[in-house]
Structures are given as C-alpha cells and as structure tokens.
Design a protein around this motif. Structure first.
Motif, short mmCIF file in Angstrom:
data_model
loop_
_atom_site.label_atom_id
_atom_site.label_comp_id
_atom_site.label_asym_id
_atom_site.label_seq_id
_atom_site.Cartn_x
_atom_site.Cartn_y
_atom_site.Cartn_z
N ALA A 150 -7.02 -0.56 3.01
CA ALA A 150 -6.50 0.80 2.67
C ALA A 150 -7.63 1.84 3.07
O ALA A 150 -7.26 2.95 3.27
N GLU A 151 -8.92 1.45 2.84
CA GLU A 151 -10.04 2.48 3.01
C GLU A 151 -10.00 2.80 4.64
O GLU A 151 -10.28 3.91 5.09
N VAL A 201 -8.73 5.75 -2.62
CA VAL A 201 -7.91 4.34 -2.79
C VAL A 201 -8.08 3.87 -4.39
O VAL A 201 -9.05 3.74 -4.85
N LEU A 247 0.82 -1.51 0.09
CA LEU A 247 0.03 -0.15 -0.01
C LEU A 247 0.90 1.29 -0.06
O LEU A 247 1.59 1.53 0.89
#
Length: 489
Positions: free
Chosen positions: A435-436, A484, A371
């Motif tokens: 990631a969110e 994202v 990420l």
C-alpha cells in the motif's frame, strides 16, 4: 411384377459403368423403369452418407450425418429396414409428403461391410416382401461393382472445404480456429504444412493452436485429414520465429500488395527475399493468400517440401478458406472485445464492480488483503478544471497504481475516484508495504491517495472486510490524507 426381370435389367446395366458413381446412377435408372418409387443410393464419403444417384424425388438429402434417419440407421447396423408406415418411424427423413412405405437395404462390399445404402420409398401400398428380396440382391451386386471400380468416391476438395468451414465456424477460441484453419489448408490443398501469420497490436505473429491440439481434434492422429502437422511445419515456424516480426511483416505486405501467389514447382528457381526463411526451412512448394485486411488480418501459407504444381484451382480454394477463416476470426475478436467491455471500466480499462464482487468472494482469510484506495482532492480537480481533466487524472493514476503492483495483484475501479486492490500476502505487514508503494507511485504523478488495508478474518465475509478497509481509509482522511492505515484485526 417380374422381380427376376428387374434384377436382370439392373444387373445388365452395371458392367458398362466405368466409375462407382456411374454404376450407382445406372442402377437407379434401370430400377426406376420398373417402379414409381423414389429411389436413391447413398455412399459413405468421409464421415457422412452422400447421395450419389437418385430419381423420382421432389427433393433428396445431399448428405446425411452418421446414424441419422432410416438410411443412417441401416448403414450403421448393416441390417435392412422395412417400414410399412413411415409416419410411425421416428427416424424417417421426409422427402415428399405422400410417401407411406420405405425399404432401405445396405450396399455392402464383398466382405459384407456396408459402404452405403439403397433406399426406395413408395407413395402407394406395395407388397414389401418381394421388394425386400429384390432390393437386397441388387444392393449386393451394386456393392460388388462399386468395389471392383475402386470403391466409393473420395471426398472432393470442395466437399472437404465445406466440411472444414463448419469446424471454423464452431471454433470457440482463436487458438482452436488457427488449428482448424491450418488443418483445413493441409487437407484441401493436399500439402504437408500450413501456417497463419496474424496481425495484432504489436505487429505480426504466428498463429498458435492450443498445445497438443491440431485441426480441432485433440489427441487424435489423422494424417490423412491433415490433423497432424509434419516436420516441415515445425521447421517453418522455427525459421519464421528466428527471422522475427520484420520478416513476418514483409511476407504480409507482399501478399496483400500483390495478391495470392503460388510456386510452379520448378527446381533451380530462387525465392524472393520475403520467402527466404521459408526456403531455409525446406519449402519447395508454396501457396500464399491474404487473410482479411492487411492491418488486422494476415496471411495463410500452405507449403510442401516436394516440388509440386498447385494449380489455380487450389489457390482459389485457399482464398475461399482464408476468407472464411478471417470471418470466423473477426467474429471471435469482436466477441472478445464485447466481453472485455462488459467487465471493464471504459475510462481506465480496469476491471469494475462485477468481476470485483466475484474476486472478493473467493478471498482467502488471513492471506488475501483488500486495499481500499481513494484519490485525495479529486472533487476539487473536477470543479476547478472540469471533468475531462478529472478523467485524465484517473487514467494516469490507474496506470501508475498498476505499475506499482506485483505480478498477479489485481486493481479494480469501483466508483468515481475509488479503487480497490486485491493482493495475496503472507503477513499484514507485507500488505502495508505494498500500500505504501501505491502512495509513492501516486505522488510521482503529482497526486496523493489514501489507502485502507484489511485482511478478511476467518468466517468474515469479504464485504465486511472491505467495509473495515474503507473505515481505515477514512481514518487516513481524517488524519491529513496521503497515507496508509491497517484495519484492526
């Protein structure tokens, strides 16, 4: 030279000796009247040969490690060594520069087992054949007298402390240092239990040796050397654990305020409040000494369930031990701190580029997600409010992102406002959800971030996968930031 007379003179000196050490010294003194040789007797004390009597030498070796030198070779093999030219023997230990010849014979007990050696060195040519016979006969009689007087001397407590100090200095980790320290305390104090109470960032805790390892010896039961803790030590640890950090702090504060202390071994005397948990564990004899400074060190507790009288000399030895243990512990902590600084970002405390490179090199295709994270508008913060404000933003954001990750996920700072998270997932959708969560955590700090997600393909280098994550991140930037994007598979 009348070798029979030599044997008679040395033999006649032995009955007057009342200790094994005195017998060795009398033998050396009597033998020295008949030869200018450098003479020494070394006996096995614990795991080394210790010189207990010598004459005619500029310098003697006080202790010799196992199998070291000609003396160690003779003691290990039980066979006499006749060395016409010491310069040709690689095992020779130089005592004086003019020595040319040496005879070393084992000193044996009545069963023929070596308990030490008798060593003679000459600086001029000498007929070695009769001297070998004489030395062997004298060594046999000396060995018999030593055993009649109770055998070689036991290792003194100061010698034990010196030996254990070497183990403390060599301990590679805090756990192994704790093990070595409590083993040394039990052995030198001749008490059955030893415990270290240590200070750390969260207060005080019990020092814990590695599982299954005590006294620096793994899997070896040697109760005589204090290598194995007894039941009392387990009870002490259980009582102090149940009593909690406050009880540990009270003990540390008492010992550091008033100094080292010990019991008098008298029945019917109640302990002070700080030592009640120890009394509940069955402690009847206790030596307590400070370890290092009160805010960073702790306390060494050495105890027994017998009513004993640990004299002031015992306390002094424990203070020396505690001082050495603290120096070793402080060295280990300093090295750990320097190692952490070498691999961590000094601003945020996150791991930085070096460790990150190793981590992504071990990425599992299809399971490891990268990420790439960038702080939106960070340059504006620096330009408007200054770098100090930018630093505070990065620190707060790093903590927020760490809190949003799962146990085992890793977060790195790889640039000014650039971070990378390395996570293990089962599906790409799981990486996107994490990631969110990071973007939501950033919003709660008042900032936004852009995140690109990529999973390494089979056969793809981690560096190329990270490049795809960066490309996905910049796609988020182009479409308004604060979002994202998953890189195409």
């Amino acid at each position: 030279m009348d070798h029979e007379r030599i044997i008679r003179d040395v033999t006649a000196s032995l009955p007057a000796a009342s200790t094994a050490l005195e017998a060795c010294q009398r033998a050396v003194t009597a033998l020295a009247r008949h030869t200018p040789a450098t003479i020494s007797v070394l006996l096995q004390v614990h795991d080394r040969l210790r010189c207990v009597a010598a004459t005619g030498a500029w310098q003697v070796f006080a202790t010799v490690p196992p199998k070291t030198g000609i003396v160690g070779r003779v003691h290990a093999s039980g066979e006499t060594a006749v060395v016409p030219d010491v310069a040709a023997d690689p095992d020779y230990l130089p005592v004086r520069p003019d020595v040319v010849t040496e005879i070393c014979v084992p000193v044996v007990d009545p069963a023929g087992r070596p308990v030490g050696v008798l060593d003679l060195q000459w600086s001029a040519p000498v007929d070695l054949t009769p001297w070998r016979v004489t030395a062997e006969r004298l060594a046999g009689r000396l060995g018999a007298r030593i055993m009649a007087l109770g055998g070689p001397p036991a290792e003194s407590r100061s010698e034990k402390l010196l030996r254990h100090a070497a183990a403390l200095s060599a301990a590679p980790t805090e756990g192994e240092l704790v093990a070595a320290a409590v083993c040394a305390a039990r052995d030198v104090a001749t008490l059955s239990a030893g415990v270290l109470v240590l200070a750390d960032r969260d207060g005080h805790r019990l020092g814990t040796p590695p599982h299954g390892q005590f006294g620096g010896v793994a899997g070896i039961a040697d109760q005589a050397d204090g290598a194995v803790p007894g039941e009392l030590e387990s009870r002490i640890r259980a009582e102090l654990t149940e009593a909690g950090p406050g009880a540990l702090r009270a003990i540390v504060e008492r010992v550091h305020r008033y100094g080292a202390g010990y019991t008098l071994g008298e029945a019917g005397q109640p302990p002070t409040a700080e030592y009640q948990p120890l009394a509940h564990a069955g402690v009847r004899t206790l030596v307590a000494v400070p370890l290092g400074p009160p805010d960073r060190g702790g306390v060494l507790l050495v105890a027994d369930e017998r009513l004993l009288y640990p004299d002031p000399t015992t306390v002094s030895l424990m203070e020396l031990l505690a001082g050495h243990a603290w120096n070793s512990l402080d060295r280990l902590r300093t090295l750990d701190r320097l190692r952490e600084q070498a691999i961590s970002d000094p601003l945020t405390g996150l791991r930085h580029t070096g460790p990150f490179g190793k981590r992504i090199a071990a990425a599992t295709p299809g399971r490891t997600a990268l990420l790439a994270i960038d702080v939106d508008g960070f340059k504006t913060v620096n330009d408007t409010y200054g770098h100090q404000a930018g630093d505070q933003l990065l620190i707060g954001l790093a903590r927020a992102l760490e809190g949003a990750l799962r146990q085992g996920d890793e977060l790195y700072r790889v640039g000014g406002d650039e971070f990378v998270a390395v996570i293990e997932v089962n599906r790409p959708e799981e990486a996107v959800r994490i990631a969110e969560r990071l973007t939501e955590a950033a919003r709660r700090t008042g900032r936004t971030i852009s995140v690109g997600v990529a999973l390494p393909r089979p056969g793809e280098s981690a560096e190329l996968a990270l490049r795809r994550a960066d490309q996905a991140l910049y796609a988020v930037k182009r479409h308004g930031r604060d979002g994202v994007r998953l890189a195409p598979a």
